[in-house]
Design a protein around this motif. Structure first.
Motif, PDB file in Angstrom:
ATOM      1  N   ILE A 191       0.120  -1.198  -0.261  1.00 32.74           N
ATOM      2  CA  ILE A 191       0.022   0.532   0.001  1.00 32.74           C
ATOM      3  C   ILE A 191       1.172   1.166  -0.115  1.00 32.74           C
ATOM      4  CG2 ILE A 191      -1.983   0.926   1.317  1.00 32.74           C
ATOM      5  CD1 ILE A 191      -3.131  -1.461   2.486  1.00 32.74           C
ATOM      6  N   LEU A 192       2.049   1.207   0.414  1.00 29.19           N
ATOM      7  CA  LEU A 192       2.934   2.328   0.827  1.00 29.19           C
ATOM      8  C   LEU A 192       3.526   2.604  -0.445  1.00 29.19           C
ATOM      9  CD1 LEU A 192       4.698   4.442   2.112  1.00 29.19           C
ATOM     10  CD2 LEU A 192       6.381   3.222   2.936  1.00 29.19           C
ATOM     11  N   ILE A 193       3.952   1.736  -1.508  1.00 20.51           N
ATOM     12  CA  ILE A 193       4.260   1.693  -2.398  1.00 20.51           C
ATOM     13  C   ILE A 193       4.106   2.244  -3.606  1.00 20.51           C
ATOM     14  CG2 ILE A 193       5.841   0.050  -4.471  1.00 20.51           C
ATOM     15  CD1 ILE A 193       6.597  -1.723  -2.366  1.00 20.51           C
ATOM     16  N   LEU A 194       2.718   1.559  -3.371  1.00 13.22           N
ATOM     17  CA  LEU A 194       1.432   2.043  -4.423  1.00 13.22           C
ATOM     18  C   LEU A 194       0.919   3.432  -4.996  1.00 13.22           C
ATOM     19  CD1 LEU A 194      -1.135  -0.979  -4.474  1.00 13.22           C
ATOM     20  CD2 LEU A 194       0.389  -0.480  -6.767  1.00 13.22           C
ATOM     21  N   PHE A 195       0.685   3.534  -3.479  1.00 13.20           N
ATOM     22  CA  PHE A 195      -0.077   5.235  -2.699  1.00 13.20           C
ATOM     23  C   PHE A 195       1.753   6.229  -2.976  1.00 13.20           C
ATOM     24  CE2 PHE A 195      -3.280   3.393  -1.931  1.00 13.20           C
ATOM     25  CZ  PHE A 195      -4.018   4.408  -2.264  1.00 13.20           C
ATOM     26  N   GLN A 196       2.746   6.141  -2.954  1.00 19.43           N
ATOM     27  CA  GLN A 196       4.200   6.597  -3.035  1.00 19.43           C
ATOM     28  C   GLN A 196       3.933   7.168  -4.448  1.00 19.43           C
ATOM     29  OE1 GLN A 196       5.749   7.642  -0.541  1.00 19.43           O
ATOM     30  NE2 GLN A 196       7.989   8.320  -1.568  1.00 19.43           N
ATOM     31  N   LEU A 197       3.689   6.135  -4.902  1.00 16.75           N
ATOM     32  CA  LEU A 197       3.430   6.539  -6.718  1.00 16.75           C
ATOM     33  C   LEU A 197       2.389   7.280  -7.250  1.00 16.75           C
ATOM     34  CD1 LEU A 197       4.900   3.005  -7.869  1.00 16.75           C
ATOM     35  CD2 LEU A 197       6.245   4.700  -8.062  1.00 16.75           C
ATOM     36  N   ALA A 198       1.401   6.702  -6.734  1.00 20.53           N
ATOM     37  CA  ALA A 198       0.362   7.261  -6.725  1.00 20.53           C
ATOM     38  C   ALA A 198       0.103   9.027  -6.687  1.00 20.53           C
ATOM     39  CB  ALA A 198      -1.351   6.790  -6.451  1.00 20.53           C
ATOM     40  N   TYR A 199       0.719   9.760  -5.489  1.00 21.09           N
ATOM     41  CA  TYR A 199       1.038  11.126  -5.370  1.00 21.09           C
ATOM     42  C   TYR A 199       2.620  11.610  -5.976  1.00 21.09           C
ATOM     43  CZ  TYR A 199      -2.099  11.096  -1.042  1.00 21.09           C
ATOM     44  OH  TYR A 199      -3.120  10.860  -0.306  1.00 21.09           O
ATOM     45  N   GLY A 200       3.641  10.515  -6.040  1.00 28.23           N
ATOM     46  CA  GLY A 200       4.609  10.976  -6.823  1.00 28.23           C
ATOM     47  C   GLY A 200       4.144  11.153  -8.311  1.00 28.23           C
ATOM     48  N   ILE A 201       3.654  10.563  -8.832  1.00 26.79           N
ATOM     49  CA  ILE A 201       3.756  10.059 -10.028  1.00 26.79           C
ATOM     50  C   ILE A 201       3.226  11.508 -11.365  1.00 26.79           C
ATOM     51  CG2 ILE A 201       3.214   9.450 -12.677  1.00 26.79           C
ATOM     52  CD1 ILE A 201       3.606   7.356 -10.957  1.00 26.79           C
ATOM     53  N   PRO A 202       2.312  11.367 -10.378  1.00 25.55           N
ATOM     54  CA  PRO A 202       1.236  13.086 -11.237  1.00 25.55           C
ATOM     55  C   PRO A 202       1.604  14.149 -10.932  1.00 25.55           C
ATOM     56  CG  PRO A 202      -0.151  11.884 -10.062  1.00 25.55           C
ATOM     57  CD  PRO A 202       0.964  11.539  -9.447  1.00 25.55           C
ATOM     58  N   ILE A 203       2.906  14.673  -9.565  1.00 24.29           N
ATOM     59  CA  ILE A 203       3.815  16.160  -9.473  1.00 24.29           C
ATOM     60  C   ILE A 203       4.879  15.809 -10.264  1.00 24.29           C
ATOM     61  CG2 ILE A 203       5.390  16.653  -7.992  1.00 24.29           C
ATOM     62  CD1 ILE A 203       3.494  15.686  -5.114  1.00 24.29           C
ATOM     63  N   ILE A 204       5.829  14.642 -10.303  1.00 25.92           N
ATOM     64  CA  ILE A 204       6.746  14.335 -11.449  1.00 25.92           C
ATOM     65  C   ILE A 204       6.869  14.976 -13.384  1.00 25.92           C
ATOM     66  CG2 ILE A 204       6.676  11.952 -11.706  1.00 25.92           C
ATOM     67  CD1 ILE A 204      10.181  11.557 -11.521  1.00 25.92           C
ATOM     68  N   LEU A 205       4.963  14.223 -12.842  1.00 25.53           N
ATOM     69  CA  LEU A 205       4.887  14.767 -14.420  1.00 25.53           C
ATOM     70  C   LEU A 205       4.414  16.329 -14.426  1.00 25.53           C
ATOM     71  CD1 LEU A 205       2.153  12.070 -15.646  1.00 25.53           C
ATOM     72  CD2 LEU A 205       4.033  12.114 -16.471  1.00 25.53           C
ATOM     73  N   ILE A 206       4.116  16.658 -13.407  1.00 22.92           N
ATOM     74  CA  ILE A 206       3.566  18.711 -13.907  1.00 22.92           C
ATOM     75  C   ILE A 206       5.046  18.972 -13.538  1.00 22.92           C
ATOM     76  CG2 ILE A 206       2.704  20.274 -12.646  1.00 22.92           C
ATOM     77  CD1 ILE A 206       0.269  18.072 -11.677  1.00 22.92           C
ATOM     78  N   SER A 207       5.849  19.285 -12.385  1.00 20.22           N
ATOM     79  CA  SER A 207       6.995  19.835 -12.165  1.00 20.22           C
ATOM     80  C   SER A 207       8.550  19.342 -12.216  1.00 20.22           C
ATOM     81  CB  SER A 207       7.792  19.784 -10.755  1.00 20.22           C
ATOM     82  OG  SER A 207       7.545  18.870 -10.313  1.00 20.22           O
ATOM     83  N   GLY A 208       8.547  17.626 -13.298  1.00 26.99           N
ATOM     84  CA  GLY A 208       9.407  17.193 -13.845  1.00 26.99           C
ATOM     85  C   GLY A 208      10.767  16.597 -11.985  1.00 26.99           C
ATOM     86  N   GLU A 209       9.835  16.930 -12.003  1.00 25.78           N
ATOM     87  CA  GLU A 209      11.051  16.311  -9.959  1.00 25.78           C
ATOM     88  C   GLU A 209      10.257  15.908  -9.266  1.00 25.78           C
ATOM     89  OE1 GLU A 209      12.277  19.910  -7.836  1.00 25.78           O
ATOM     90  OE2 GLU A 209      13.525  20.651  -9.749  1.00 25.78           O
ATOM     91  N   TRP A 210      10.959  14.765  -8.930  1.00 25.56           N
ATOM     92  CA  TRP A 210      10.104  13.733  -7.819  1.00 25.56           C
ATOM     93  C   TRP A 210       9.722  14.503  -5.740  1.00 25.56           C
ATOM     94  CZ3 TRP A 210       7.732   9.162  -8.478  1.00 25.56           C
ATOM     95  CH2 TRP A 210       7.310   8.285  -7.676  1.00 25.56           C
ATOM     96  N   PRO A 211       8.877  14.350  -5.750  1.00 22.36           N
ATOM     97  CA  PRO A 211       8.996  15.611  -4.514  1.00 22.36           C
ATOM     98  C   PRO A 211       9.432  15.175  -3.388  1.00 22.36           C
ATOM     99  CG  PRO A 211       6.597  14.186  -4.748  1.00 22.36           C
ATOM    100  CD  PRO A 211       7.618  13.620  -6.206  1.00 22.36           C
TER     101      PRO A 211
END
Length: 327
Positions: A72-92
């Motif tokens: 669950i941690l890994i899935l939501f780490q990706l779920a929160y992080g991927i949109p941010i990296i797509l928008i900002s270009g950086e992992w949060p």
């Protein structure tokens, strides 16, 4: 069979978690009245959650339980992080740092892995208190691997694991528990507010050096906070009911609410706070309504059942694959 007392307590706590994050989204720490409310919430809501996690922790099939939480941690780490990296270009966050609210899942993994030691080592509760106080001496980044919060809140997990059921039973047996609980809660809240303690102490994620105090005063403050949090935790539990209610449904589905409500907060910040946030008291009314709506929607069993089903299926697959590889 589920315990309605615990579910009711979790229902209140997860509602306060959501409300607290909405209040932070409107810079509640900068307003003296909202800051007082946030301080009271933060004094006990996570200690109480950690305590209840200890109460409900089981040693049976520990590997499967830990694997479920890790997935669950890994899935939501990706779920929160991927949109941010797509928008900002950086992992949060760094790879070793859980994103924002997900710290609790990683800390829960560490605490659960300690269960075999907790139930065997003499004076485990005393050791956990000393560990929490000395943990503030840690010189590194406390957010990495959620190390600082794991140490800070460890006593509450150990308390719940070793003495949680007896604590709850003693509270339920007290005829005057609600009256005494209200008095105790008011006292701890007043002490916290009038102490003028900075709210970052309540996060449990910073070292004494980071908070700008020497080690000795820092340890004294940490010890005082452990006492205040413990007292307010007891007061909170003393007010809980054993009757099943809709709060029981909310508490039963608190995992889904916890991991999903961050998306609602992010949307709220970007669509409301940065554009047309009304002045107080309307902004406060708005966040109360938003937090209640978010909690009620995410309390639908569909979300919790789906998340747990995915985690169980993936963890079963992982454990089977690992077993075949080892054989």
């Amino acid at each position: 069979m589920r315990d309605p007392f615990i579910d009711n307590a979790k229902g209140v706590l997860i509602t306060l978690v959501v409300l607290g994050h909405y209040l932070e989204a409107i810079s509640g720490w900068k307003n003296p009245y909202l800051s007082a409310g946030l301080s009271i919430i933060y004094l006990f809501h996570m200690p109480a959650f950690v305590f209840l996690a200890g109460v409900t922790a089981k040693r049976e099939r520990l590997g499967m339980r830990v694997t479920n939480i890790a997935i669950i941690l890994i899935l939501f780490q990706l779920a929160y992080g991927i949109p941010i990296i797509l928008i900002s270009g950086e992992w949060p966050t760094g790879l070793s740092q859980p994103y924002w609210i997900l710290w609790f899942l990683l800390s829960l993994i560490w605490w659960m892995l300690l269960i075999p030691l907790i139930v065997r080592v003499p004076y485990a509760f005393t050791i956990s208190i000393v560990t929490a106080i000395l943990g503030g001496l840690y010189p590194g980044d406390g957010y990495q691997l959620s190390i600082m919060r794991t140490l800070t809140f460890l006593p509450f997990f150990v308390w719940g694991t070793l003495h949680g059921n007896r604590t709850i039973a003693a509270l339920q047996a007290c005829a005057w528990r609600r009256l005494l609980a209200i008095a105790l809660f008011a006292t701890t809240a007043a002490i916290l507010i009038f102490s003028g303690l900075g709210h970052r102490w309540l996060y449990g994620s910073f070292s004494y050096a980071h908070m700008g105090v020497d080690d000795a005063p820092g340890m004294m403050i940490r010890a005082a906070l452990l006492i205040l949090s413990s007292a307010s935790l007891v007061a909170f539990l003393g007010c809980m009911t054993t009757k099943r209610s809709y709060l029981s449904v909310v508490g039963h589905n608190s995992l889904a609410i916890f991991v999903l409500h961050g998306f609602a907060i992010i949307i709220f910040e970007n669509m409301i706070v940065r554009t047309a946030l009304p002045e107080l008291p309307w902004s406060f009314i708005l966040v109360v309504l938003a937090s209640l709506m978010t909690t009620l929607i995410l309390a639908h069993p569909f979300f919790n059942t789906s998340i747990r089903a995915v985690a169980i299926n993936l963890s079963s697959l992982f454990l089977k694959t690992t077993s075949r590889t080892n054989s």
